[in-house]
Write a protein that holds these residues in place. Structure first.
Motif, short mmCIF file in Angstrom:
data_model
loop_
_atom_site.label_atom_id
_atom_site.label_comp_id
_atom_site.label_asym_id
_atom_site.label_seq_id
_atom_site.Cartn_x
_atom_site.Cartn_y
_atom_site.Cartn_z
N ASP A 43 34.61 44.87 50.74
CA ASP A 43 34.77 45.69 51.70
C ASP A 43 35.34 46.77 51.35
OD1 ASP A 43 34.64 44.14 53.45
OD2 ASP A 43 36.51 43.07 53.99
N ASN A 44 36.14 46.83 50.37
CA ASN A 44 36.48 47.99 49.84
C ASN A 44 35.67 48.75 48.50
OD1 ASN A 44 39.67 48.47 49.48
ND2 ASN A 44 39.82 46.36 49.44
N GLY A 45 34.51 47.98 48.06
CA GLY A 45 33.49 48.95 47.39
C GLY A 45 32.51 49.69 48.66
N GLY A 46 32.80 48.40 49.05
CA GLY A 46 31.20 48.92 50.13
C GLY A 46 31.47 50.04 51.74
N LEU A 47 32.38 50.16 51.97
CA LEU A 47 33.47 51.01 52.32
C LEU A 47 32.96 52.66 51.37
CD1 LEU A 47 34.82 52.29 54.59
CD2 LEU A 47 36.96 51.82 53.22
N ASP A 82 30.88 41.66 42.47
CA ASP A 82 32.12 40.72 42.49
C ASP A 82 32.32 40.18 41.11
OD1 ASP A 82 30.92 38.95 43.09
OD2 ASP A 82 31.60 39.72 45.09
N SER A 83 33.47 39.21 42.30
CA SER A 83 33.69 38.24 40.61
C SER A 83 33.35 37.71 40.47
CB SER A 83 35.22 37.80 41.05
OG SER A 83 36.48 38.77 41.25
N LYS A 123 41.66 49.88 43.81
CA LYS A 123 40.50 50.01 43.62
C LYS A 123 39.22 49.55 42.38
CE LYS A 123 37.53 54.48 42.92
NZ LYS A 123 37.76 55.83 42.39
N LEU A 124 38.62 49.08 42.68
CA LEU A 124 37.68 48.84 41.34
C LEU A 124 35.80 49.70 41.91
CD1 LEU A 124 37.58 45.09 41.85
CD2 LEU A 124 37.13 46.19 39.51
N TYR A 125 35.88 49.58 42.62
CA TYR A 125 34.58 50.33 42.97
C TYR A 125 34.37 51.68 43.79
CZ TYR A 125 32.75 46.62 40.01
OH TYR A 125 32.27 45.28 38.97
N ARG A 149 42.65 44.66 37.60
CA ARG A 149 42.24 45.88 39.04
C ARG A 149 41.97 44.59 39.75
NH1 ARG A 149 40.14 50.95 38.99
NH2 ARG A 149 40.36 52.24 36.65
N ARG A 150 41.38 44.16 39.97
CA ARG A 150 41.29 42.32 40.75
C ARG A 150 42.99 41.95 41.43
NH1 ARG A 150 38.19 36.92 39.65
NH2 ARG A 150 40.67 37.16 38.47
#
Length: 702
Positions: free
Chosen positions: A594-598, A537-538, A700-702, A564-565
């Motif tokens: 949160d988004n990438g983990g999901l 992440d950042s 979306k990033l990951y 994207r961030r």
């Protein structure tokens, strides 16, 4: 050199960087259960059926199935939660994490209150003695007050206690705070800590750090809408002066007002985690001395606290020190002295249990001996299969993310060169359970002589031993950080490791052998996947595969990441909570995780499903992959179960504080944000394009 890192340093190292023990663990393959009474497979199937029905009933009870899942999925999945689990003055926040933490705490309290001669170690006995010494404090009487006044006399005198007799000419604020730091490891206003070098984690280095701040963030000290929290904290200061030092009410209130004003000014130097990384730097002690002397004599501070001078230091948050110099210049010695001694005494006060109105001795014991309590829980409630099962889900998540990194289609915004280095970092990333099962815990109690009589004497002993041990780190080989005070998984960038607390291993919250794998992937899998993404992440992406700060991203990939961030920044800035828009966050690390983990947890689950189909198992019909009376597909159950991780209710007076001090957004938006960005969710619930949960623009990033 406190054993517990300062809040700012802890946030950047741990947060760059909330849960207990079960009898069985994760099972990707269906296992035959064992009934404790008859041992029969039929009895085991019966128990699994009962547990499945119970879980299905729980999931259903929290849902508001009259709500449109495509309009507000949080209301659909969690609409009944506040009615069933309403927050109040005792339980100020209710949620799955809080329930899990309460469950493990019940186990720990049982241990602390009852001897177990068969299983107690010598360390267990000392921890219990510390706890008992605290429980003996039934009131803050004159004897307790006199002990605290004696503490102050070791380092000087406190104006509010001395009145006109106090002599300002004998007071030097830096000498006083440095001496307190040397003996007890308490950094007041400014101090030193010994930790791994962020630039070279093979060595330890002295950090020059700010003190911890009770209200944590600058906005809590400055914003108009957080004034009520400052008033509460000021009242707390006055109460400490009255109850623990016997100061008269009017004088205590006047002094507390002055102390609060000073802390507000000092808090102007607080920065966020991403800002700290940018401006903190490794330098020499001579360079720091030249930069801040004579107003802040860094050499003198180091010489007193470390008992020697060092060559290299880490100037952690230079902005704070620049602000500190301005504040000290315009603050009277009387106020500075009262502030320093108040902060000293506050470390020897007891938090109160809201339900019993008595000292919260459990919280105090957990604060100083969390590692020992984790180990005790693990020894008593876990078997080796639990930790190995965690490794199974970890390997699935790791392989899934690796395939995403290698795919030109999944993450084509990252250059091939940077992706290769990301794969290298992923390969060295480790997961560990904080059981301390293979560690010699007796070494932590050398020179510690805890008894069940004097609480203050015990606390002094704890501070002295831990401070001396921290100071010795400068002349010792670097060791892995082994104390992660958290009851959720945590990613630690300088070691590229994810720590899983034993509290997370309790059955029937996130997992049980009888639960469908959709639930296991969407809860336990998500939590670990969330931490995995923190490595990219950042802030985490600024650390390389061996855990050093190192810019391994090329310019093109960095530009794409930042672009994207910004989508997340724009998305989350439109959400409101408690009548206010969420505070702006440029960093977005928690939302990215949160988004990438999901996504990685969902993709890993689908890969598992595909593997089962390939082997001939019908995952829609296999008994343990469905719950009774829940008319949802496995993938729909995945999203419902994920959402219910974040069902919660917060006591209204604390909602502003939650938003200002928690880097995570409120639970509602940990559901709505990631799911509204996920095409697979919209497909599963057939949400038309343009509905709130299926917007045309997705981040979306990951």
């Amino acid at each position: 050199m406190p054993d517990q890192m300062s809040y700012s340093l802890r946030r950047i190292l741990y947060g760059l960087a909330l849960l207990a023990a079960g009898q069985s663990g994760w099972a990707f393959q269906q296992r035959r259960g064992f009934d404790l009474i008859s041992g029969s497979e039929m009895s085991s199937r019966y128990i699994d059926a009962i547990l499945g029905q119970s879980k299905a009933a729980e999931i259903s009870s929290f849902m508001n199935e009259n709500a449109d899942p495509c309009n507000n999925f949080y209301e659909f999945a969690c609409g009944n939660w506040p009615r069933i689990n309403k927050a109040d003055a005792i339980h100020v926040s209710t949620g799955l994490l809080e329930r899990m933490n309460e469950a493990v705490n019940r186990k720990i309290k049982k241990f602390l209150n009852k001897e177990d001669t068969m299983r107690d170690t010598e360390e267990d006995k000392q921890v219990r003695d510390f706890y008992k010494s605290c429980t003996r404090v039934t009131s803050i009487d004159k004897e307790y007050q006199d002990e605290l006044r004696s503490l102050i006399k070791v380092f000087g005198s406190m104006p509010v206690l001395e009145g006109d007799k106090w002599n300002a000419s004998n007071f030097d604020w830096l000498n006083t705070t440095a001496a307190i730091s040397f003996y007890y490891g308490l950094n007041i206003i400014v101090g030193t800590e010994v930790q791994k070098d962020l630039m070279d984690n093979k060595v330890n280095i002295v950090y020059i750090v700010a003190q911890d701040f009770a209200l944590q963030t600058r906005s809590m000290y400055q914003e108009e809408h957080t004034e009520t929290y400052r008033k509460t904290y000021q009242d707390y200061m006055a109460q400490i002066l009255q109850i623990y030092l016997g100061v008269e009410t009017e004088l205590a209130q006047k002094t507390a007002s002055e102390l609060m004003d000073l802390e507000v000014q000092l808090a102007n130097g607080i920065l966020s985690g991403s800002q700290l990384i940018q401006i903190s730097k490794k330098t020499t002690l001579d360079e720091m001395q030249s930069k801040y002397a004579p107003d802040l004599n860094v050499k003198h501070l180091v010489e007193i606290t470390m008992k020697k001078l060092v060559e290299n230091v880490f100037d952690f948050n230079p902005h704070y020190k620049t602000n500190l110099i301005k504040v000290v210049k315009k603050t009277s010695k009387r106020i500075l002295a009262n502030y320093i001694f108040f902060k000293l005494i506050a470390k020897f006060t007891l938090p109160m249990d809201k339900s019993t109105k008595m000292p919260d001795c459990f919280a105090e014991t957990q604060k100083y001996f969390s590692k020992n309590l984790d180990n005790m829980i693990y020894r008593r409630y876990n078997n080796e299969a639990t930790a190995s099962d965690i490794e199974l889900i970890w390997s699935e998540l790791k392989e899934t993310f690796k395939q995403q990194l290698l795919s030109d289609r999944s993450l084509n915004w990252i250059s091939n060169t940077t992706r290769e280095k990301a794969v290298e970092k992923l390969a060295t990333m480790r997961l560990q359970v904080s059981s301390y099962a293979n560690e010699d815990l007796s070494k932590d109690f050398r020179d510690m002589h805890l008894q069940n009589e004097s609480y203050i004497s015990n606390l002094k002993n704890v501070f002295e031993v831990k401070t001396n041990r921290a100071r010795q780190l400068l002349s010792q080989p670097v060791k892995p950080v082994d104390n992660f005070p958290s009851f959720t998984p945590m990613y630690y960038p300088p070691e590229n490791v994810i720590n899983v607390p034993v509290a997370l291993l309790q059955p029937y919250f996130l997992w049980a052998s009888s639960y469908p794998n959709a639930i296991k992937f969407s809860t336990l899998g998500f939590f670990i996947g969330h931490e995995l993404i923190h490595g990219f992440d950042s802030q985490g992406r600024k650390f390389d595969a061996v855990g050093n700060i190192n810019n391994w991203w090329d310019e093109e990939s960095t530009a794409n990441f930042l672009n994207r961030r910004s989508c997340f920044t724009d998305q989350y800035s439109k959400y409101s909570y408690n009548g206010r828009l969420l505070p702006p966050s440029k960093d977005q690390s928690e939302n990215i995780a949160d988004n990438g983990g999901l996504r990685v947890a969902y993709t890993a689950y689908r890969r598992w499903q595909d593997a089962q189909k390939t082997s001939g198992v019908n995952v829609n019909e296999a008994g343990k992959n469905k719950l009774p009376k829940l008319n949802y597909t496995n993938t729909q159950l995945f999203f419902i179960s994920y959402a219910q991780v974040w069902c919660n209710d917060v006591e209204p007076t604390l909602r502003s504080s939650q938003v200002e001090t928690d880097e995570h957004v409120p639970g509602e938006y940990r559901v709505i944000g990631p799911l509204s960005n996920f095409d697979e969710f919209a497909k599963d619930f057939q949400c038309e394009l343009g509905t709130p949960m299926n917007p045309a623009t997705k981040c979306k990033l990951y």
